[in-house]
Design a protein around this motif. Structure first.
Motif, mmCIF file in Angstrom:
data_model
loop_
_atom_site.group_PDB
_atom_site.id
_atom_site.type_symbol
_atom_site.label_atom_id
_atom_site.label_comp_id
_atom_site.label_asym_id
_atom_site.label_seq_id
_atom_site.Cartn_x
_atom_site.Cartn_y
_atom_site.Cartn_z
ATOM 1 N N GLU A 177 0.824 -1.214 0.000
ATOM 2 C CA GLU A 177 0.000 0.000 0.000
ATOM 3 C C GLU A 177 0.856 1.261 0.000
ATOM 4 O OE1 GLU A 177 -3.460 2.200 2.699
ATOM 5 O OE2 GLU A 177 -2.544 0.315 3.380
ATOM 6 N N ARG A 178 1.936 1.249 0.782
ATOM 7 C CA ARG A 178 2.763 2.453 0.927
ATOM 8 C C ARG A 178 4.037 2.396 0.090
ATOM 9 N NH1 ARG A 178 3.688 3.527 7.108
ATOM 10 N NH2 ARG A 178 4.706 5.349 6.164
ATOM 11 N N GLN A 179 4.230 1.293 -0.642
ATOM 12 C CA GLN A 179 5.413 1.140 -1.491
ATOM 13 C C GLN A 179 6.696 1.352 -0.679
ATOM 14 O OE1 GLN A 179 5.570 0.623 -5.194
ATOM 15 N NE2 GLN A 179 3.606 -0.257 -4.626
ATOM 16 N N LEU A 180 6.807 0.615 0.421
ATOM 17 C CA LEU A 180 7.919 0.788 1.342
ATOM 18 C C LEU A 180 9.172 0.093 0.829
ATOM 19 C CD1 LEU A 180 6.040 0.112 4.711
ATOM 20 C CD2 LEU A 180 6.568 2.335 3.667
ATOM 21 N N TYR A 181 10.315 0.695 1.133
ATOM 22 C CA TYR A 181 11.611 0.067 0.832
ATOM 23 C C TYR A 181 12.167 -0.541 2.113
ATOM 24 C CZ TYR A 181 16.335 -0.923 -0.462
ATOM 25 O OH TYR A 181 17.508 -1.608 -0.674
ATOM 26 N N TRP A 182 12.637 -1.807 2.014
ATOM 27 C CA TRP A 182 13.122 -2.553 3.177
ATOM 28 C C TRP A 182 14.640 -2.704 3.154
ATOM 29 C CZ3 TRP A 182 10.373 -6.259 6.646
ATOM 30 C CH2 TRP A 182 8.994 -5.993 6.702
ATOM 31 N N GLY A 183 15.243 -2.460 4.292
ATOM 32 C CA GLY A 183 16.661 -2.733 4.499
ATOM 33 C C GLY A 183 16.825 -3.696 5.666
ATOM 34 N N ALA A 184 18.039 -3.730 6.230
ATOM 35 C CA ALA A 184 18.300 -4.647 7.347
ATOM 36 C C ALA A 184 19.527 -4.189 8.122
ATOM 37 C CB ALA A 184 18.510 -6.071 6.841
ATOM 38 N N ALA A 185 19.558 -4.580 9.394
ATOM 39 C CA ALA A 185 20.733 -4.377 10.242
ATOM 40 C C ALA A 185 20.977 -5.686 10.980
ATOM 41 C CB ALA A 185 20.504 -3.224 11.214
#
Length: 408
Positions: free
Chosen positions: A127-135
């Motif tokens: 819905e929000r077109q989110l970009y995912w990363g990681a730590a």
């Protein structure tokens, strides 16, 4: 919502699905061509790629692998990794960022203990077109959680976190009372600090600097798994992030090499002059240039075929869902690692040897043709390729599947 894995099921064959797939590939090609035109300047500046992530978002590429049931395109991993390869032809770092997003955003479907939580996170992402990363770098432990009232606070530093500035959501693991906590949090909470300290020779747009957490709030709803003892073996399905991230590496290495060769061919056509003793009037008729191009092209095609076959093997194992065995996962992972070994050598060779096609004037700084080699050289040191070759050899000779880790 009884099974987390169904969210990863590819869309059934249909005219609508096929058309959407074609559109995504066309958009990826157009975006890649635009990145290639601007590649030298982007590499020179090396700024966090906010505009480029927005371009991925506008093209619909961030949600390509999500289920149509929540608004995604329903592509499988074979297609998703091909999209990574296409984008990397234009700019290696952006291909890397797209691939990392695919693995990070899909991880909850395999790892979340509660299927409803995976559904909510996936639906919000689409819905929000989110970009995912990681730590989550396991060689860089340094994040600790502690209870504070009704919630928790996260403190510590990760030396590398790809997509540090551009991530909307990140997967994180940390130590809480001697146990491992896995959770997903938004990066707009107070206490998240992305530093501008990525200063490596390549992947200059990968936004891979350090991040810090200073009393960063974490809530019970953020946890995707129960606390685990460090010695507890993870569920098999939750370990597919490793062979898939290795295939992301494979495909953006190969995309970078394809981009380098394409740039070299354009240069030969337009600029390279025939050698004085060649006996030809055009560099494009020089038999040594033609032979070199043929060799590089053949190597690339072979490595791409191996990469696609490995993606198919991992996709097939992943499709078994909760019933997948460690043996099946290991056999599929070996295919990915063989592709990793081959693509590393091929990409380093192609990106270095393209100068032999173009000639001395191609080394002028303003072309920045060396960025292709710098990008591959930088990231292929992520984990030693010799250890991947050893794992492949140990399986071939002794039938041993590699032990599960965030590197194997």
């Amino acid at each position: 919502m009884s099974n987390v894995h169904f969210l990863r099921e590819p869309a059934p064959a249909s005219a609508e699905h096929d058309e959407r797939r074609r559109e995504l590939f066309a958009r990826a090609e157009a975006l890649s061509q635009d990145l290639a035109r601007r590649g030298a300047e982007l590499d020179r500046v090396g700024a966090p790629p906010r505009e480029e992530i927005e371009a991925l978002r506008q093209a619909g590429l961030l949600t390509a692998l999500h289920s149509p049931e929540i608004g995604g395109a329903g592509l499988n991993w074979i297609d998703g990794l091909r999209l990574v390869r296409i984008v990397a032809r234009g700019e290696s770092s952006i291909g890397q960022l797209l691939g990392y997003h695919y693995v990070n955003s899909q991880y909850v479907y395999w790892a979340a203990a509660d299927p409803r939580q995976a559904w909510v996170l996936g639906a919000e992402t689409v819905e929000r077109q989110l970009y995912w990363g990681a730590a989550v770098n396991p060689r860089d432990p340094g994040l600790t959680l502690e209870r504070r009232g009704a919630h928790y606070v996260l403190n510590g530093r990760k030396t590398f976190s790809t997509g540090a500035h551009v991530s909307d959501r990140i997967n994180v693991n940390a130590v809480l009372d001697g146990k491992i906590a896995n959770f997903v949090v938004p990066t707009d909470r107070p206490g998240y600090i992305a530093n501008d300290d990525w200063d490596n020779i390549g992947q200059r747009l990968s936004d891979s600097g350090s991040v810090e957490f200073r009393d960063f709030p974490v809530y019970g709803r953020d946890f995707i798994q129960p606390l685990a003892d460090p010695s507890d073996p993870p569920a098999v399905l939750a370990t597919f992030n490793t062979p898939l991230i290795q295939l992301v590496f494979v495909n953006f290495y190969l995309g970078t090499a394809e981009g380098a060769l394409a740039a070299a061919l354009d240069y030969v056509r337009s600029t390279t002059r025939p050698w004085v003793t060649s006996g030809v009037e055009r560099a494009g008729d020089d038999p040594y240039i033609l032979e070199a191009i043929g060799g590089l092209q053949a190597s690339l095609k072979a490595s791409v075929a191996l990469a696609d076959a490995a993606a198919g093997a991992v996709e097939a194992a992943l499709s078994e869902g909760q019933s997948v065995t460690a043996e099946a996962r290991g056999r599929a992972a070996i295919e990915a690692y063989a592709a990793k070994v081959h693509s590393t050598h091929v990409a380093l060779d192609v990106t270095a040897r393209v100068f032999e096609l173009m000639g001395a004037r191609a080394t002028a700084g303003h072309y920045r043709f060396d960025r292709y080699w710098r990008n591959v050289r930088t990231h292929t040191l992520h984990d030693p390729v010799a250890y991947k070759a050893r794992e492949v050899g140990d399986f071939a000779l002794n039938g041993r599947i590699p032990p599960v880790s965030l590197y194997s």
